[in-house]
Design an enzyme around this catalytic site. Structure first.
Site, PDB file in Angstrom:
ATOM      1  N   LYS A 120      13.535  54.016 -43.807  1.00 13.99           N
ATOM      2  CA  LYS A 120      13.909  52.883 -44.656  1.00 13.99           C
ATOM      3  C   LYS A 120      15.397  52.985 -44.946  1.00 13.99           C
ATOM      4  CE  LYS A 120      11.701  49.384 -46.588  1.00 13.99           C
ATOM      5  NZ  LYS A 120      10.469  48.721 -46.120  1.00 13.99           N
TER       6      LYS A 120
HETATM    7  P1  NAD Z   1      12.056  38.746 -50.373  1.00 13.48           P
HETATM    8  O1  NAD Z   1      13.400  39.138 -50.768  1.00 13.48           O
HETATM    9  O2  NAD Z   1      11.875  37.749 -49.281  1.00 13.48           O
HETATM   10  O3  NAD Z   1      11.235  38.214 -51.653  1.00 13.48           O
HETATM   11  C1  NAD Z   1      11.082  38.939 -52.836  1.00 13.48           C
HETATM   12  C2  NAD Z   1      10.446  38.029 -53.867  1.00 13.48           C
HETATM   13  O4  NAD Z   1      10.119  38.787 -55.032  1.00 13.48           O
HETATM   14  C3  NAD Z   1      11.365  36.881 -54.321  1.00 13.48           C
HETATM   15  O5  NAD Z   1      10.593  35.707 -54.520  1.00 13.48           O
HETATM   16  C4  NAD Z   1      11.876  37.384 -55.683  1.00 13.48           C
HETATM   17  O6  NAD Z   1      12.257  36.338 -56.558  1.00 13.48           O
HETATM   18  C5  NAD Z   1      10.640  38.097 -56.176  1.00 13.48           C
HETATM   19  N1  NAD Z   1      10.917  39.072 -57.237  1.00 13.48           N
HETATM   20  C6  NAD Z   1      11.884  40.012 -57.265  1.00 13.48           C
HETATM   21  N2  NAD Z   1      11.838  40.679 -58.434  1.00 13.48           N
HETATM   22  C7  NAD Z   1      10.806  40.150 -59.137  1.00 13.48           C
HETATM   23  C8  NAD Z   1      10.259  40.397 -60.412  1.00 13.48           C
HETATM   24  N3  NAD Z   1      10.768  41.347 -61.193  1.00 13.48           N
HETATM   25  N4  NAD Z   1       9.186  39.661 -60.813  1.00 13.48           N
HETATM   26  C9  NAD Z   1       8.672  38.701 -60.019  1.00 13.48           C
HETATM   27  N5  NAD Z   1       9.153  38.412 -58.793  1.00 13.48           N
HETATM   28  C10 NAD Z   1      10.210  39.127 -58.363  1.00 13.48           C
HETATM   29  O7  NAD Z   1      11.275  40.126 -50.006  1.00 13.48           O
HETATM   30  P2  NAD Z   1      10.002  40.308 -49.073  1.00 13.48           P
HETATM   31  O8  NAD Z   1      10.478  40.642 -47.704  1.00 13.48           O
HETATM   32  O9  NAD Z   1       9.040  39.212 -49.305  1.00 13.48           O
HETATM   33  O10 NAD Z   1       9.424  41.684 -49.661  1.00 13.48           O
HETATM   34  C11 NAD Z   1       8.589  41.696 -50.814  1.00 13.48           C
HETATM   35  C12 NAD Z   1       7.833  43.033 -50.848  1.00 13.48           C
HETATM   36  O11 NAD Z   1       7.088  43.186 -49.643  1.00 13.48           O
HETATM   37  C13 NAD Z   1       8.712  44.276 -50.938  1.00 13.48           C
HETATM   38  O12 NAD Z   1       8.023  45.264 -51.667  1.00 13.48           O
HETATM   39  C14 NAD Z   1       8.832  44.706 -49.485  1.00 13.48           C
HETATM   40  O13 NAD Z   1       9.144  46.081 -49.358  1.00 13.48           O
HETATM   41  C15 NAD Z   1       7.431  44.400 -49.011  1.00 13.48           C
HETATM   42  N6  NAD Z   1       7.305  44.251 -47.563  1.00 13.48           N
HETATM   43  C16 NAD Z   1       8.055  43.346 -46.870  1.00 13.48           C
HETATM   44  C17 NAD Z   1       7.857  43.216 -45.503  1.00 13.48           C
HETATM   45  C18 NAD Z   1       8.590  42.174 -44.686  1.00 13.48           C
HETATM   46  O14 NAD Z   1       8.274  42.032 -43.494  1.00 13.48           O
HETATM   47  N7  NAD Z   1       9.500  41.406 -45.251  1.00 13.48           N
HETATM   48  C19 NAD Z   1       6.932  44.029 -44.841  1.00 13.48           C
HETATM   49  C20 NAD Z   1       6.172  44.940 -45.579  1.00 13.48           C
HETATM   50  C21 NAD Z   1       6.374  45.023 -46.946  1.00 13.48           C
END
Ligand code: NAD
Length: 430
Positions: A120
Site C-alpha cells: 500500500k
Molecule cells: P473514494 O475517495 O472514491 O471515496 C471515499 C468516500 O468516503 C467519499 O464519498 C468520501 O466523502 C467518503 N468519506 C470520507 N470520509 C468520510 C467520513 N468521515 N464519513 C463519511 N464518509 C466519508 O474512495 P474509495 O476508492 O471508494 O475507497 C473507499 C474505501 O474502500 C477505502 O477504505 C478503500 O481503502 C477501500 N477500497 C477501495 C478500493 C478501490 O478499488 N477503490 C478497493 C478496495 C477497498
C-alpha cells in the site's frame, strides 16, 4: 528516501485511545494465528512488512512556493508474487495506516487466490485543496522517488481513497518516461485508453454486491426489497449502491464526508450519481431528506455497507447497529472490540479482506491483459470476477463453519495458510 527492511512494527504505538489501524490489523492476525499451529518465527515473517519506504516530496505549488509532502510505500509480502495495493491521498495518511492497509492486501490477494503479495502507498496531503496541476506534480514526483521499488514484477500500485484512473495514468507515464518505453502493467485502475481493463472501475463495488448476494443466500434474506445503507459515496460506495439498486434492493440512506441522505422508500441511485458528478457531495440532492451522517451506521436496515474509511464501527456504536449483514466495502472499518460485540449480537460481518477483494481481482485481470497485450470484453471480466468471488466467499464460509469462528477469523486463517504454504514450498532464504 528512507528504506526500512523488515522489523519495523515493534516501534509503532498509536497516540490515540482508540487502537490504530495497524494495531487492529495485528490483533486480527493474532486471533486467527492463535487457532493455527504455526512456528513463532514463521508467524513473525508473515506478520511484519517486508519493506517500508518513506519519501519527502518537494512540490512547486501554483503560488510559486515549494511545499514538502511525505509519501509512503509499504510492501508487506512478496511471497505469492509481486506486491499489490492502492495509493491513498489523505491528510491522515501515516506509516502506521499504510502498513495496516498493506498487510490486509496480502491476505486479500490470498483469499481470492491471485498471484500477488500485498502493498500500500499513500501521501499525507489534502487533495481537496490542491489543483489538478499540483496533484499531477505530486504524483509524478512520488513515482520518480519510488522508481526502484515499484515495477510490473516488483510492486504494482492502484487507486485508493482520493486517487483515480487519472492518477494511475500519470504514474504509468512517469514510470514509462524513466524506462524509455511504455510500461502499461506498472499500475492498474488506469483509463481503458492507456491499458486499463473494462470493468475495473466498478470491480470493487461489483465484488461487494456478489458478497452481499452470497451472504443473503446464507442468511435467507431476500435482497430484493432489502433495506441497505451505504456510508461513503466514492468509487466503492456509489458503485455498490448502484448495483444493489439494480438488483432491487432499497437504498434507504447514503452518506459522505459532508453529510447524509435518508429516504425510507429508497433513493434513486442513478439520479443521485448524476447529481454527485456535478455537486461532488450527496447533500443537496432533492430526492431525499438530509441528516447528520454520524447517525448513518445506526439506521434501521438489513444490509449496512461501510465504504469510507477505517475504524468507524467501534465498541461505542456496535451495540446500536441494526443491520443483519455488514458488508465491509472499506478497509478496516470495524475494530476488534466492535467485532466481538457484533458477533455476540449475531450480526453477519463480511470482512473487508473478502468483501472488497473484487477490486484487486480485476486489477490482476488488468495486469494479465497488459502483459498479453490482449483485452477482454466486460462480460468476460465480470463473469471471471463472479466465479472468483463466489468461490472465495464459499471457501471462507466453509472455514468459518468448520472452525466455529466468525468470517473475519476464518478469512485470516485461510489467507495465512495459503501464504504459509507458498513460503514453505519456496523455503526461507536464511
Ligand atoms: P473514494 O475517495 O472514491 O471515496 C471515499 C468516500 O468516503 C467519499 O464519498 C468520501 O466523502 C467518503 N468519506 C470520507 N470520509 C468520510 C467520513 N468521515 N464519513 C463519511 N464518509 C466519508 O474512495 P474509495 O476508492 O471508494 O475507497 C473507499 C474505501 O474502500 C477505502 O477504505 C478503500 O481503502 C477501500 N477500497 C477501495 C478500493 C478501490 O478499488 N477503490 C478497493 C478496495 C477497498
Amino acid at each position: 528516501m528512507l528504506i526500512i527492511n523488515g522489523g519495523i512494527l515493534a516501534t509503532y504505538k498509536s497516540t490515540d485511545i482508540q487502537l490504530s489501524a495497524l494495531e487492529n490489523a495485528m490483533r486480527q492476525f493474532d486471533e486467527a494465528a492463535a487457532r493455527m499451529n504455526i512456528d513463532r518465527a514463521m508467524l513473525d515473517i508473515l506478520k511484519q512488512p517486508r519493506r517500508a519506504v518513506i519519501v519527502r516530496l518537494p512540490i512547486l505549488m501554483d503560488n510559486g512556493k515549494f511545499k514538502v509532502f511525505t509519501g509512503y510505500r509499504v510492501q508487506h509480502s512478496i511471497t505469492r508474487g509481486p506486491a499489490k495495493g492502492g495509493i491513498r491521498y489523505h491528510p491522515n495518511v501515516t506509516l502506521d495506516e499504510v502498513s495496516a492497509l498493506a498487510a490486509w492486501m496480502t491476505w486479500k490477494c490470498a483469499i481470492v487466490n491471485i498471484p500477488f503479495g500485498g502493498a500500500k502507498g499513500g501521501i499525507a496531503c489534502d487533495p481537496t485543496t490542491m489543483s489538478k496541476n499540483e496533484l499531477e506534480r505530486l504524483t509524478r514526483r512520488y513515482t520518480a522517488d519510488l522508481i526502484d521499488v515499484i515495477g510490473p514484477d516488483i510492486d504494482v500500485p492502484a487507486p485508493d481513497v482520493n486517487t483515480d484512473a487519472q492518477t494511475m495514468a500519470w504514474i504509468m507515464d512517469t514510470y514509462s518516461m524513466h524506462a524509455r518505453h511504455t510500461v502499461t502493467s506498472i499500475v492498474t485502475g488506469k483509463p481503458i485508453e492507456v491499458g486499463g481493463s473494462r470493468g475495473r472501475r466498478e470491480a470493487t463495488g461489483r465484488g461487494v454486491l456478489i458478497a452481499i448476494r452470497e451472504a443473503c443466500k446464507f442468511k435467507k434474506i431476500s435482497l430484493k426489497g432489502a433495506r441497505c445503507v451505504v456510508q461513503g459515496f466514492g468509487n466503492v460506495g456509489s458503485v455498490t449502491a448502484d448495483l444493489l439498486h439494480n438488483d432491487g434492493a432499497r437504498i434507504v440512506a447514503v452518506g459522505d464526508v459532508y453529510g447524509g441522505l435518508h429516504n425510507p422508500d429508497g433513493i434513486n441511485i442513478p439520479e443521485l450519481i448524476e447529481y454527485v458528478k456535478m455537486s461532488k457531495k450527496v447533500v443537496g440532492y432533492p430526492g431525499a431528506r438530509p441528516f447528520d451522517s454520524d447517525e448513518i451506521l445506526k439506521m434501521d436496515c438489513e444490509v449496512l455497507v461501510p465504504a469510507a474509511l477505517e475504524n468507524v464501527i467501534t465498541e461505542k456504536n456496535a451495540k446500536d447497529i441494526k443491520a443483519a449483514i455488514i458488508a465491509e466495502g472499506a478497509n478496516g472499518p470495524t475494530t476488534p472490540d466492535a467485532d466481538r460485540i457484533l458477533e455476540s449480537r449475531g450480526v453477519f460481518v463480511i470482512p473487508d479482506i473478502l468483501c472488497n477483494s473484487g477490486g484487486v481481482t480485476v486489477s490482476y485481470f488488468e495486469w494479465v491483459q497488459d502483459r498479453m497485450g490482449y483485452f477482454w470484453t466486460e462480460e468476460e471480466v465480470n463473469s471471471r470476477l463472479e466465479s472468483i468471488m463466489v468461490k472465495a466467499f464459499e471457501d471462507v464460509l466453509q472455514m468459518s463453519l468448520a472452525n466455529s469462528c466468525n468470517m473475519r477469523i476464518a478469512a485470516f486463517m485461510l489467507a495465512i495458510r495459503r501464504v504459509l504454504d507458498v513460503m514453505m514450498l519456496r523455503g526461507v532464504y536464511a
